[in-house]
Design an enzyme around this catalytic site. Structure first.
Site, PDB file in Angstrom:
ATOM      1  N   ASP A 196       0.854  -1.182   0.000  1.00 42.94           N
ATOM      2  CA  ASP A 196       0.000   0.000   0.000  1.00 42.94           C
ATOM      3  C   ASP A 196       0.893   1.235   0.000  1.00 42.94           C
ATOM      4  O   ASP A 196       2.005   1.202  -0.539  1.00 42.94           O
ATOM      5  CB  ASP A 196      -0.931  -0.046   1.217  1.00 42.94           C
ATOM      6  N   HIS A 271      -3.638   6.291   3.218  1.00 48.05           N
ATOM      7  CA  HIS A 271      -4.351   5.098   2.761  1.00 48.05           C
ATOM      8  C   HIS A 271      -3.773   3.825   3.374  1.00 48.05           C
ATOM      9  O   HIS A 271      -4.509   2.949   3.856  1.00 48.05           O
ATOM     10  CB  HIS A 271      -4.289   5.050   1.234  1.00 48.05           C
ATOM     11  N   SER A 596     -11.053  -0.644  -1.166  1.00 47.66           N
ATOM     12  CA  SER A 596      -9.782  -0.602  -0.442  1.00 47.66           C
ATOM     13  C   SER A 596      -9.977  -0.852   1.043  1.00 47.66           C
ATOM     14  O   SER A 596      -9.090  -1.385   1.713  1.00 47.66           O
ATOM     15  CB  SER A 596      -9.106   0.760  -0.626  1.00 47.66           C
TER      16      SER A 596
END
Length: 819
Positions: A196, A271, A596
């Site tokens: 990620d 994220h 996600s």
């Protein structure tokens, strides 16, 4: 912790210098998509010799990890050292193993083929793939592809990124966690590898000192921790056991922004921190944002360990060459689960979507025993929009849970308009003032920056003071160029009572998350003079789960021509909408939505299954999740799926397997599945060999001759049956294995529309550890190109239930009309 010397730290700097010099010598570096015939680009080259993982008899036992470059420094070129988070003494000599020997083979090949020419090797892949990434011209790439020892030469391509209440909604405290001894042991000993945007190691969600219980690093994990200015020594611990970053391909393109992207594992985006905490964040962490408390957060497997492989970046996303390097390293380090909240930016070209470097690396990861989870993508609700293709990858779509935050604006005519925002309310009697109508004389009405309330200097405080300021919510907010925090600060500077954001029509349909605001505030589609009634209290009356409109859908596209594959995608859906989790940019927590967010839910739950069943194969874990999934919402009705961007709740219908796969995850039931459907690497090889014209591609990617291996996707022993084309009749078999107690099962089924079916045996007894073959007879009763769906249910007398979903797209039958 062990750190490597300055000589090794300098090698990363040398890489950046080499890239810069090479870019000058070769006449500039451009993105591969825009390159002309003479411009250099990044190519991924694979060789026919097997990678090192294929020589290992036991998965996850590589005790001497080596770096993809063959030396222990950053792959992105940043000056750094490496430290071992488990306090083991990893010596320099211990790293010069099989991986470094393969790297030297790669170097020798490049010198021979491109003798006297300019090129730059970025990575040597050796664990899952025997190959390398290299910066060369197309002509040089052609030279490499002509060599007999070279299997494939593929241009690099871009990729992109695709909680406080969900543990309760999934029943973990009194269910799955309880079975594992409580949250303090849930997932213990399991390492989840997240590919990620990195991680914020200082976040309390990843601390290792919150419990008095002993918390050792698993012996099978051999990864290390990069040490940089942004990621100092001590960043890793017994919770965060490994961290690296991969950016060599991005650097060659000249788009790496060190100030935003960080040449380290540190998360400059948020994220990666978010997804890591969803999967395995610590239990009971207070979520406080903008002065408001929103409950306590926990990951799905709060006792699991986290290893981070940063290959995605805030300013540009990422590239396949870096992602493959991250996957290769994660597998070599010994992670048990890989979580990918990323998808390719375009469908892979070639004879099948499955033949691309990322999916083939993940097939090798599957062979070593790693369970791989990937987000389905946020390109729904159109059919065939799923961006995770291969059957060895567990693909997860996004569903809403039952928590909602109500917010609305009450107009003077008593009409209430719902909106988005987590903010305190106001009293009656306020006037709304548009930023456009409150400009200073020196400003022009067309100044978007002023209209978006990003700076108070262009606005008249006398007009705004004590009133509600209306700001434009444009595409710049979506892109991160404008922020709600800036607008809130502007309102504070001007003494406004609150803020109302009027949505630009251009971005209606974009998934808005309830944004915490320290002032009264709301985001709505339009604005008029009004009074505001808003709040931060959650309610739990939302119909849930519900498939979100943005969640990508099946059927699974087998190739670039959108032919349908005999593989069910997505595999499952999980909570993905309005998810609170850790954050690394500004506030400590953020609420995000997307597939996600759904994928790491499954990664964490897979860790719980792996903990209980350490000998389960990746297929067995996927089967346990799939066959036990829920088919109903919390009120007992069918799970609904949103069908449109505009007014999604007014455009919905019952979900099909192409919307939700096998259903909504049932974490507790997955820990006691009763029966599983298992299959191995050779089964997937037979499947790949069954694709028309695939034999040379399979040989190139895997070194395997297809020979007599040839099965369709429908014949794989998956916990679902998908037929792109039912030509009159078909017989399909599935084999179940009993991982529970001795049990007797009854078999029931509902046939897809236009299909008659029968399953034998209708009843069977199966002892613990034994297998049973089920035969499914399907006959088309009509011609149709409209997909239809059915289900087989296996009902045990010990309360186990296993569901197998059937999906039939095209049905062909004889014309039975007599003359």
């Amino acid at each position: 912790m062990k750190s490597f010397n300055l000589e090794k730290r300098m090698e990363g700097i040398v890489l950046i210098m080499a890239i810069v010099v090479f870019g000058v010598l070769i006449g500039g570096i451009r993105c591969q998509e825009d390159a002309d015939t003479s411009a250099a680009g990044v190519f991924m080259v694979t060789l026919k010799q097997a990678p090192s993982a294929f020589h290992n008899s036991r998965p996850h036992k590589a005790k001497k990890p080596s770096h993809p470059f063959g030396y222990p420094s950053s792959t992105s070129g940043g000056a750094n050292t490496l430290e071992n988070p488990s306090f083991r003494n990893i010596t320099r000599k211990g790293r010069r193993n099989y991986g470094s020997r393969i790297a030297r083979v790669h170097d020798s090949l490049l010198r021979r083929v491109l003798k006297g020419e300019k090129y730059l090797k970025l990575y040597s892949y050796h664990y899952l793939i025997n190959g390398f990434a290299v910066l060369v011209t197309p002509q040089q790439a052609q030279k490499l592809s002509s060599r007999r020892e070279v299997a494939n030469v593929v241009p690099d391509y871009s990729v992109r990124t695709a909680t406080t209440h969900t543990p309760q909604f999934l029943g973990l405290p009194q269910g799955a966690w309880l079975q594992e001894g409580g949250y303090e042991t849930a997932g213990e000993g399991i390492v989840i590898g997240l590919i990620d945007t990195g991680i914020d190691p200082t976040h309390v969600s990843f601390a290792d000192g919150l419990s008095e219980n002993h918390y050792p690093v698993p012996e099978h994990f051999t990864g290390i921790c990069e040490v940089t200015r942004d990621f100092p020594s001590g960043s890793c611990n017994r919770k965060l056991v490994g961290a690296r970053h991969f950016a060599a391909s991005a650097i060659t393109r000249g788009i790496f922004n060190a100030s935003q992207d960080y040449a380290s594992p540190f998360d400059g985006d948020g994220h990666g921190t978010h997804t890591a905490s969803i999967a395995a964040g610590n239990h009971g962490i207070p979520v406080v944002v903008a002065g408001h408390h929103y409950g306590n957060a926990s990951g799905m497997a709060p006792r699991s360990h986290i290893a981070v492989y940063k290959a995605l970046y805030k300013s540009f996303g990422g590239f396949a060459a870096d992602v493959v390097a991250a996957i290769d390293q994660a597998a070599q380090d010994g992670v048990d689960v890989i979580s990918l909240s990323i998808t390719p930016n375009r469908r892979p070209p070639g004879i099948a979507t499955f033949f691309n470097p990322i999916d083939m690396a993940l097939l090798s990861a599957f062979k070593t025993g790693i369970f791989v989870v990937q987000a389905a993508g946020n390109t729904g609700p159109s059919p065939k929009s799923v961006s995770s293709f291969s059957p060895w990858i567990f693909t997860v779509g996004a569903a809403a849970h039952d928590r909602m935050y109500s917010n609305s604006i009450l107009l003077g005519n008593n009409i209430s308009i719902p909106g988005v925002g987590l903010a305190p309310g106001t009293d009656d009697g306020y006037t709304l003032v548009s930023a456009t109508d409150a400009l200073n004389d020196s400003e022009t009405p067309t100044d978007e920056y002023v209209n978006e309330c990003q700076d108070s200097s262009g606005l008249n405080q006398t007009i705004i003071q004590g009133n509600l300021l209306i700001c434009s919510y444009s595409i710049k907010f979506v892109l991160g160029q404008s922020t709600i925090n800036n607008a809130i600060q502007t309102a504070r500077n001007l003494s406004a009572a609150g803020v109302v954001f009027s949505m630009d029509p251009f971005i209606i349909g974009f998934q808005l998350n309830p944004v915490p605001m320290s002032l009264p505030g709301i985001i709505i589609p339009s604005a008029n003079d009004s009074k505001v009634s808003s709040g931060v209290e959650a309610n739990y009356s939302n119909s849930a789960p519900k498939i979100m409109y943005y969640s990508a859908r099946g059927p699974d596209p087998e190739d670039n021509f959108l032919q349908d594959a005999d593989i069910l995608k997505p595999n499952l859906v999980a909570p993905g909408n309005f998810i609170w989790a850790a954050w690394s940019a500004g506030e400590d927590f953020a609420m995000m939505s997307g597939t996600s967010m759904a994928a790491p839910h499954i990664a964490g739950l897979a860790a719980l299954i792996k903990q209980k069943f350490p000998d389960f194969s990746p297929s067995a874990i996927g089967s346990a999740l799939s066959t036990t999934a829920s088919l109903h919402d919390k009120d007992g009705g069918p799970i609904m799926a949103q069908r449109a961007y505009a007014n999604p709740d007014l455009n919905q219908s019952p979900a099909t397997p192409f919307d939700m796969g096998s259903g909504f995850v049932n974490a507790t039931a997955a820990l006691d599945p009763g029966l599983i459907f298992d299959l191995g690497y050779e089964d997937y090889m037979s499947f790949l060999c069954g694709i028309n014209g695939s034999a040379p591609v399979v040989l190139n990617y895997t070194g395997t001759n297809c020979g007599a291996m040839n099965v369709s996707g429908a014949d794989l022993n998956l916990p679902s049956i998908t037929l792109a084309n039912l030509n009159r009749s078909r017989v399909i078999q599935r084999t179940v294995t009993n991982v529970g107690r001795n049990e007797s099962y009854s078999v029931g089924w509902s046939a897809p529309y236009g299909v008659s079916m029968k399953v034998t045996p209708a009843h069977f007894f199966i002892a613990s550890g034994e297998k049973q073959v089920l035969t499914v007879f399907l006959n088309s009763t009509m011609n149709s190109s409209i997909a239809s769906f059915g289900r087989i249910g296996l009902f045990g007398d010990q309360s186990h239930v296993a569901n197998i979903h059937l999906s039939v797209v095209v049905k062909i039958t004889y014309n039975t009309t007599s003359s």
